[in-house]
Design a protein around this motif. Structure first.
Motif, mmCIF file in Angstrom:
data_model
loop_
_atom_site.group_PDB
_atom_site.id
_atom_site.type_symbol
_atom_site.label_atom_id
_atom_site.label_comp_id
_atom_site.label_asym_id
_atom_site.label_seq_id
_atom_site.Cartn_x
_atom_site.Cartn_y
_atom_site.Cartn_z
ATOM 1 N N TYR C 154 0.829 -1.195 0.000
ATOM 2 C CA TYR C 154 0.000 0.000 0.000
ATOM 3 C C TYR C 154 0.873 1.259 0.000
ATOM 4 O O TYR C 154 0.833 2.059 -0.922
ATOM 5 C CB TYR C 154 -0.931 0.005 1.207
ATOM 6 C CG TYR C 154 -1.607 1.327 1.426
ATOM 7 C CD1 TYR C 154 -2.560 1.796 0.510
ATOM 8 C CD2 TYR C 154 -1.288 2.150 2.514
ATOM 9 C CE1 TYR C 154 -3.163 3.026 0.675
ATOM 10 C CE2 TYR C 154 -1.901 3.368 2.689
ATOM 11 C CZ TYR C 154 -2.832 3.809 1.765
ATOM 12 O OH TYR C 154 -3.429 5.023 1.930
ATOM 13 N N GLY C 158 1.628 1.011 -3.632
ATOM 14 C CA GLY C 158 0.301 1.526 -3.921
ATOM 15 C C GLY C 158 -0.554 0.595 -4.750
ATOM 16 O O GLY C 158 -1.490 1.026 -5.426
ATOM 17 N N LEU C 160 -2.316 -2.153 -3.636
ATOM 18 C CA LEU C 160 -3.480 -2.713 -2.958
ATOM 19 C C LEU C 160 -3.998 -1.736 -1.906
ATOM 20 O O LEU C 160 -3.231 -0.965 -1.337
ATOM 21 C CB LEU C 160 -3.103 -4.033 -2.281
ATOM 22 C CG LEU C 160 -2.687 -5.155 -3.230
ATOM 23 C CD1 LEU C 160 -2.119 -6.326 -2.445
ATOM 24 C CD2 LEU C 160 -3.864 -5.602 -4.077
ATOM 25 N N PRO C 161 -5.304 -1.777 -1.649
ATOM 26 C CA PRO C 161 -5.870 -0.918 -0.607
ATOM 27 C C PRO C 161 -5.408 -1.399 0.764
ATOM 28 O O PRO C 161 -5.152 -2.590 0.946
ATOM 29 C CB PRO C 161 -7.379 -1.111 -0.781
ATOM 30 C CG PRO C 161 -7.513 -2.441 -1.453
ATOM 31 C CD PRO C 161 -6.294 -2.626 -2.298
ATOM 32 N N PRO C 162 -5.300 -0.473 1.742
ATOM 33 C CA PRO C 162 -4.748 -0.858 3.041
ATOM 34 C C PRO C 162 -5.737 -1.644 3.899
ATOM 35 O O PRO C 162 -5.384 -2.663 4.475
ATOM 36 C CB PRO C 162 -4.401 0.462 3.692
ATOM 37 C CG PRO C 162 -5.347 1.444 3.072
ATOM 38 C CD PRO C 162 -5.645 0.957 1.692
ATOM 39 N N THR C 163 -6.951 -1.157 4.035
ATOM 40 C CA THR C 163 -7.878 -1.770 4.987
ATOM 41 C C THR C 163 -9.265 -1.891 4.389
ATOM 42 O O THR C 163 -9.526 -1.407 3.290
ATOM 43 C CB THR C 163 -7.997 -0.920 6.272
ATOM 44 O OG1 THR C 163 -8.406 0.391 5.892
ATOM 45 C CG2 THR C 163 -6.698 -0.879 7.039
ATOM 46 N N THR C 166 -14.254 -3.324 1.048
ATOM 47 C CA THR C 166 -14.588 -2.840 -0.284
ATOM 48 C C THR C 166 -14.481 -1.319 -0.268
ATOM 49 O O THR C 166 -14.601 -0.691 0.786
ATOM 50 C CB THR C 166 -16.003 -3.268 -0.695
ATOM 51 O OG1 THR C 166 -16.276 -2.743 -2.003
ATOM 52 C CG2 THR C 166 -17.058 -2.764 0.285
ATOM 53 N N SER C 167 -14.217 -0.725 -1.427
ATOM 54 C CA SER C 167 -14.212 0.734 -1.480
ATOM 55 C C SER C 167 -15.405 1.243 -2.275
ATOM 56 O O SER C 167 -15.493 2.408 -2.608
ATOM 57 C CB SER C 167 -12.900 1.240 -2.068
ATOM 58 O OG SER C 167 -12.443 0.386 -3.077
ATOM 59 N N ASP C 194 -12.955 -5.396 -7.048
ATOM 60 C CA ASP C 194 -12.581 -4.558 -5.911
ATOM 61 C C ASP C 194 -12.468 -5.395 -4.640
ATOM 62 O O ASP C 194 -11.519 -5.256 -3.863
ATOM 63 C CB ASP C 194 -13.640 -3.461 -5.730
ATOM 64 C CG ASP C 194 -13.297 -2.562 -4.563
ATOM 65 O OD1 ASP C 194 -12.303 -1.829 -4.673
ATOM 66 O OD2 ASP C 194 -14.007 -2.631 -3.536
ATOM 67 N N ARG C 197 -9.252 -7.348 -4.683
ATOM 68 C CA ARG C 197 -8.090 -6.511 -4.339
ATOM 69 C C ARG C 197 -7.979 -6.330 -2.828
ATOM 70 O O ARG C 197 -6.887 -6.324 -2.271
ATOM 71 C CB ARG C 197 -8.210 -5.145 -5.029
ATOM 72 C CG ARG C 197 -7.637 -5.111 -6.447
ATOM 73 C CD ARG C 197 -8.108 -3.887 -7.214
ATOM 74 N NE ARG C 197 -7.981 -2.630 -6.468
ATOM 75 C CZ ARG C 197 -6.841 -1.926 -6.376
ATOM 76 N NH1 ARG C 197 -5.767 -2.361 -6.963
ATOM 77 N NH2 ARG C 197 -6.813 -0.798 -5.700
ATOM 78 N N HIS C 198 -9.134 -6.191 -2.184
ATOM 79 C CA HIS C 198 -9.104 -6.052 -0.728
ATOM 80 C C HIS C 198 -8.767 -7.371 -0.035
ATOM 81 O O HIS C 198 -8.201 -7.386 1.047
ATOM 82 C CB HIS C 198 -10.460 -5.535 -0.210
ATOM 83 C CG HIS C 198 -10.632 -4.067 -0.388
ATOM 84 N ND1 HIS C 198 -11.035 -3.502 -1.578
ATOM 85 C CD2 HIS C 198 -10.430 -3.026 0.466
ATOM 86 C CE1 HIS C 198 -11.087 -2.199 -1.460
ATOM 87 N NE2 HIS C 198 -10.722 -1.869 -0.218
#
Lengths: 279, 679, 331
Positions: C154, C158, C160-163, C166-167, C194, C197-198
């Motif tokens: 992250y 950059g 992957l999303p950190p936490t 889902t976004s 998505d 990815r999370h």
């Protein structure tokens, strides 16, 4: 004839395994010594303010300082000692209870064997680490409670190993020969059966030490250990969690400390297992 | 395929397959119609092991097998015979790393250097193999049928092969798993796979060692029949000259990784031309061994692969040795006047003219004293709860055994697996309490056992001194007295003080055997129990152990109960023999009577199934039934050639034939009742 | 086979009852008073007693336990002291996220274990160093892996999303509760992507330790199996390496690794608690870890009970699979 060759080999391995155990025990002793002596080289105590908070790793603080200015390096050294001694305590208590329960089950009357084995069945049929979490959470977080909680779920494992070995050894010709020798039952148990369980028990325990270190660190990470500011590696990582993106050294170095300790324990356990011919 | 003229002139077609002899190193690759199926040339195999001395398993072996020939590869443990078998299959273990030189040609393909795919094709098409332990050699998780199909190609062919291997009801047996079959049937499955695809050569590595003697006889006959039906050659590897004598056209005797002697079976066994072969034949325990005196034995220890000698490996144990024998290993050379025979002895000519050795002094007269019975068993039953088919069932290991052993007497219990003989021994020893009936031991007789596996009966982490010393605790001796006592006992079994502080693992097999014996007799028991003490030993060692038992029991006035599957050994050690079948004693009597004129059909079958050189074996039908479901009436009736309808409904009671000779068989019951009615 | 399943089922019930007993006794012995925690330090003694009576905490221990067990049998796991909602309702809300994470972790672990085990079986030169490397990876605590993952994938890369899970602002609420599956079912592949990815980072962090443990067991039992007598028979038949491995090797070496896999589910659950906490993953692990500081006994007991049932169920399935694979065990 093959069966006989194998059993002769097995008894040879039993004896060989015993003499080689010393190597693994030496490794555990060395780790213990390093863990105990570690704080002597620490530049600061675990709880004194050593510098400006959030100082990155560098010449003034090897691993940097945390949010209140403690020296992370010193705290990791103290934490290693605490982690290792806790793990030894859990494994030691587990081995002791397991040895007694296992020998009672293996050599005692049938009903006692049934009872003890049903109890251990119950424990082993549950996810140990999770039950430890639940136990400690139920009785409230503290170091003693953690040790009690983990020991409660750990001893059945050793009891099973000892009991299995005792039963296997008990039916071997050398024990039957000893029983016929006209020597007392106690001497048969202590001289002809028990030494044979030692090898498996020590191998299992040494393989287990690393896992206990990991479990204890996990519990401490969840806040189930000594309250802050005690230098617990897991708890130190939790406290640094919020600043992971700005001051990564605060949670990461304690984590690496756990990893190094676990690795050392695993490595000696693995060698011990390979040498005792169980792979 | 090379043209005819490339063939080695030494092996002209006129010599024929029967006289196929050793090919010298460097002979051409042969694959014509008369060329040997297997040709091993100057084969050396050495195992390199980390931190341990190299093991020289084979040290220059030459050997050929012709088409349709059954060759017996005979040797004791450590002779290298199994390593040779692995080389022929191209399956030498990779660990420890072997160093191999020489050639092993199967139908002209080198099984040592050819690419793996080529060797695999040879194994699939030209080779079949049968191993010692059929249980571990079959995949426990795969149905028997599929395992045979893997070799046979189709289900129809698999059924045909299983039938040819003598498996009744082969179609339904295809669906079972190996653990659901008896030992004999498992080995027949192995044989069915081995003959799949009409191989040129079958390698059979101790195929009958794990089987009962009656089943062994069946399997040996099957091997011979398959050779006749399929025309394949067989390399039979065995430690037992008796087994080899039954089926082999030719014998190859290995000693210390080298060839000792080879030649056609009959002349070789009647007139051996190598001192090792001669010695092996002499020390072999047979139904005709002279029991009036100690058995002839082979002195010394077998050679160690880790310490090869510069000269003849047999020299240290040979009474013909000269200085020349110890300089260089003697090459095999033809025996004059006997085509096809080779011997690796420098003095093979003198061997033929040697007079028969004078036997040793005979045993002193036996000490059966009239002191009365020491051991009495009355209607002893032993039942175990075992798990079978998902629930607990009762297994009757002993069903009503009566036996009396006089003080000073030696009684042998003979039976095959499942007969209950070991259960009986353990019950007498007090290791397992019996379910019902009485076992009465006279005096304060605490029996001692000599176990089958002497090594395993010694606690591995205790020293010899501790193991012997703790047996004396009852006597409350002083330390010095204990030491003296131990030293005296060690001398008695032929050991020195040097073993005192050794742990069992550091001793040789022979030393362990003696320590186990020393422990049993250090505080001499009135009753000595022996549980197959010779069954795991090579012939040369077994005779020594039997002699020792004979000597010690006379010297110390012990009563002996000797359990064995081997009638020959029983005859040597025992005054009386009891034959057991499925938990019952079916015949008991003086040793000579039981072996010489067996009365019970089972005893007769047992005697005639023993492979002895110069005697054809006969095999009884079938195998012992599952002890969980014993037949009604007479338990042997399912295999008995003389069985009648009555045998199924009534269990026979003991019938007295002569003084002390009793048999449980309806045949005799009738005869005696008829006789008594007439008189 | 049915008898085996029946025996295990009866055993499972006994085990869960035993677990509740252990938890009740320990909770009773501890110094922490859940009612005091619930009402807060400033409440008066009278208030505390009133709440104590209302919740049944003034009953004798065995009565409390009986009340709890009979309730649990009908799906009532009492009320959380922290959220003041029924624990069963809380669990239903947090369960799908944990199931999704656990399933992906197990999938990754199974693939990794097979590759490791088969790829390294036998005695070859690289086995020892590889073994040491695996041991080193298996020595890293779950929280260290998560921290390093966030830092590298992250902060630095950059990728992957950190936490979180889902976004996407309006993820589909059903039908399965697993976002990766629901995305496909409702025709919204962007949701699935998505969610994946999370999922990657937490799932790998949970999977590594069990994958290595099972892989090492598989390696050692496969190595032993490949040196056994019946493999020699298979070689002597002239079977190919592949056929030997697939038909004879793997099946004969499956028993021990399968047991290990069943046991490792325990370490998966323990890792879930840590990993969900770090990744703010809205699952049962996060629910437990948030209940710890408030000594929320009903929440902890209820969740543990549920996971213990899942664990026993999976291990029963393992036993039955073993009996199918090895007919000798079926007796």
């Amino acid at each position: 004839m093959t069966a006989i060759l194998t059993s002769t080999r097995a008894s040879g391995r039993l004896a060989g395994g015993l003499s080689r155990l010393n190597g693994g025990l030496v490794a555990v002793a060395v780790i213990t010594l390093l863990a105990v002596l570690g704080p002597l080289v620490a530049p600061h105590t675990a709880t004194e303010a050593a510098g400006v908070p959030f100082t990155p790793p560098g010449a003034s603080a090897l691993f940097g300082t945390d949010d209140v200015g403690h020296d992370v390096f010193s705290r990791v050294l103290y934490g290693l000692r605490l982690s290792w001694l806790s793990a030894l305590a859990v494994v030691g208590v587990g081995m002791l209870i397991g040895l007694v329960a296992g020998v009672l089950a293996g050599l005692g009357p049938r009903w006692l064997d049934e009872l003890l084995m049903r109890i251990t069945d119950g424990f082993l049929a549950m996810p140990g680490a999770l039950v430890a979490i639940a136990v400690v959470a139920a009785i409230g977080p503290s170091l003693e409670h953690t040790l009690i909680g983990v020991s409660v779920v750990w001893w059945p494992y050793y009891a099973r190993i000892v009991r299995g070995e005792v039963r296997a050894i008990r039916s071997r010709p050398h024990v039957e020969a000893a029983r016929l020798s006209g020597i007392g039952r106690l001497r048969v148990a202590t001289h002809h059966v028990l030494p044979g369980t030692w090898s498996s028990l020590v191998v299992a325990a040494s393989l287990d030490l690393g896992y206990v270190v990991l479990t204890l660190a996990g519990l401490s990470f969840l806040g189930l250990g000594a309250p802050p500011p005690a230098p617990e590696l897991g708890a130190m990582a939790t406290q640094g969690l919020s600043s992971i993106l700005t001051a990564w050294w605060i949670p990461v170095f304690p984590g690496i400390g756990v990893a190094v300790l676990t690795f050392a324990a695993n490595l000696s356990g693995d060698r011990l297992q390979a040498q005792s011919g169980r792979i | 395929m090379p043209p005819e003229d490339r063939r080695d002139p030494a092996r002209s077609p006129s010599t024929g397959p029967d006289s196929a002899i050793l090919s010298g190193p460097g002979s051409a690759i042969l694959s014509g119609p008369d060329s040997p199926i297997l040709s091993v040339q100057d084969l050396h195999v050495t195992f390199r092991r980390p931190r341990r001395p190299d093991a020289y398993a084979l040290r220059g072996v030459d050997l050929t097998i012709g088409r349709g020939e059954i060759a017996g590869l005979v040797g004791e443990s450590g002779s290298g015979k199994s390593v040779l078998a692995s080389c022929v299959l191209g399956l030498l273990p990779e660990h420890p790393a072997p160093v191999v030189t020489g050639r092993v040609l199967v139908k002209g393909v080198d099984m040592l250097t050819s690419p793996e795919t080529r060797r695999r094709a040879v194994r699939r098409l030209d080779l079949g193999s049968v191993f010692q332990d059929p249980m571990s050699s079959l995949d426990p998780t795969m149905r028997v049928g599929r395992q045979v199909v893997e070799a046979a190609g189709s289900a129809e062919e698999a059924v045909r092969l299983l039938t040819a291997a003598g498996i009744p009801d082969a179609e339904s047996r295809m669906r079972v798993y190996p653990h659901e079959l008896s030992g004999g049937l498992r080995q027949r499955v192995m044989i069915a796979m081995a003959v799949a695809g009409n191989p040129a050569l079958i390698v059979a590595d101790e195929p009958t060692t794990a089987l009962d003697v009656t089943v062994q006889a069946q399997i040996l006959r099957l091997l011979r029949r398959l050779r006749d039906d399929f025309g394949c050659s067989v390399l039979l590897i065995t430690h037992d000259l008796g087994v080899a004598s039954q089926v082999c056209d030719r014998l190859v005797v290995l000693y210390g990784g080298r060839l000792a002697e080879t030649g056609p079976t009959t002349p070789m066994l009647s007139e051996p031309r190598h001192p090792y072969t001669a010695s092996l034949l002499r020390s072999r325990i047979s139904l005709t061994s002279d029991v009036a005196r100690p058995l002839p034995t082979m002195p010394g220890e077998p050679p160690r692969p880790t310490r090869p000698l510069p000269g003849c490996a047999f020299a240290p144990r040979c009474d013909l040795r000269t200085d020349d024998c110890e300089k260089a290993p003697p090459e095999p050379r033809p025996v004059p006047g006997e085509p096809g025979r080779l011997s690796a002895c420098l003095r093979l000519d003198e061997l033929a003219e040697r007079p028969a050795e004078p036997g040793s002094a005979s045993w002193p007269p036996n000490a059966v004293s009239g002191r009365g019975p020491l051991l009495t068993l009355r209607n002893v039953h032993q039942r175990f709860r075992v798990r079978g088919q998902g629930r607990h069932v009762r297994l009757s290991a002993l069903s009503g055994v009566d036996l009396t052993v006089e003080a000073g007497e030696s009684v042998a219990i003979v039976g095959e697996s499942g007969s209950g003989k070991s259960t009986l021994l353990r019950a007498v020893a007090g290791l397992t309490p019996v379910s019902s009936g009485a076992i009465e031991l006279g005096g304060d007789a605490r029996p001692q056992i000599v176990f089958q596996d002497a090594g395993a009966s010694l606690t591995p982490w205790l020293s010899v001194a501790t193991l012997l010393g703790e047996r004396l605790s009852r006597l409350r001796l002083s330390k010095a007295e204990t030491r003296r006592h131990i030293a005296r006992t060690l001398t008695l079994v032929g050991l020195g003080d040097d073993v005192l502080h050794a742990k069992p693992g550091a001793l040789s097999g022979g030393q362990r055997q003696r320590v186990a014996m020393a422990r049993a007799i250090i505080d001499p028991p009135e009753l000595l129990l022996c549980d197959e003490p010779t069954s795991a030993l090579d012939a040369s060692r077994a005779a020594g152990v039997l002699n020792q038992i004979g000597e010690l029991r006379r010297e110390l006035g012990m009563t002996v109960l000797f359990v064995t599957h081997d009638l020959g050994a029983a005859r040597v050690v025992a005054d009386r023999i009891a034959v057991m079948y499925l938990g019952r004693v079916v015949e008991i009597g003086p040793a000579d009577a039981v072996v010489g004129s067996p009365a019970h059909p089972y005893t007769q079958a047992l005697v005639s199934a023993i492979p002895e050189p110069g005697r054809a074996i006969a095999a009884p039908a079938g195998e012992a039934p599952d002890p969980l479901r014993p037949p009604s009436g007479c338990r042997f009736r399912t295999r008995c050639p003389a069985a009648r309808a009555e045998c199924a409904s009534r269990a026979p009671a003991p019938v007295r034939l002569d003084a002390g000779h009793l048999v449980d068989c309806l045949l005799y019951e009738e005869r005696t009742t008829a006789g008594s009615a007439a008189s | 086979m049915l008898a085996l399943a029946g025996r295990r089922l009866a055993g499972a019930v006994a085990i869960c009852l035993g677990l509740t007993v252990v938890l009740f006794v320990l909770q009773h012995l501890s110094a922490t008073d859940p009612v005091r925690v619930l009402v807060g330090p400033s409440a008066s003694t009278a208030q505390v007693d009133a709440v104590r009576h209302q919740l049944g905490y003034d009953l004798p221990l065995y009565a409390q336990w009986w009340h709890y067990v009979t309730g649990a049998a009908t799906g009532d796991l009492q009320t959380s002291l922290r959220t003041h909602r029924p624990v069963a309702t809380d669990i239903a809300q947090f369960l799908p996220a944990s199931i999704e994470l656990a399933l992906f972790s197990c999938l990754i672990a199974a693939v990794l274990a097979l590759v490791l085990g088969i790829g390294t079986a036998g005695r070859w030169r690289g086995a020892a160093p590889l073994n040491t490397v695996l041991l080193a990876i298996a020595s890293a605590p779950a929280f260290l892996l998560t921290l390093l993952g966030i830092m590298v994938f992250y902060r630095n890369l950059g990728w992957l999303p950190p936490t979180g899970r889902t976004s996407i602002a309006d993820p589909p609420g059903g039908p399965t509760g697993l976002l990766t599956v629901d995305g496909l079912l409702t025709g919204r592949p962007d949701v699935t992507l998505d969610a994946l990815r999370h999922l990657v980072m937490p799932a790998v962090c949970v999977a590594l330790l069990p994958a290595i443990a099972v892989g090492r067991t598989l390696r050692s039992s496969l190595t032993t199996a490949l040196e056994s007598d019946h493999i020699r028979t298979a070689k002597a038949k002239g079977l190919s390496r592949r056929a030997i491995l697939l038909h004879h090797g793997l099946r004969n070496s499956a028993t021990t690794p399968l047991s290990m896999a069943g046991l490792q589910l325990g370490s998966v659950f323990a890792s879930l608690v840590v990993v969900e906490t770090v990744f703010a993953w809205p699952g049962l692990g996060l629910y437990i870890s948030q209940s710890i500081p408030t000594s929320d006994f009903p929440a902890i007991a209820g969740t543990t009970l549920l996971l213990a049932v899942a664990y026993v169920a999976v291990n029963t399935a393992v036993d039955i699979t073993q009996a199918v694979l090895d007919p000798r065990l079926a007796r």
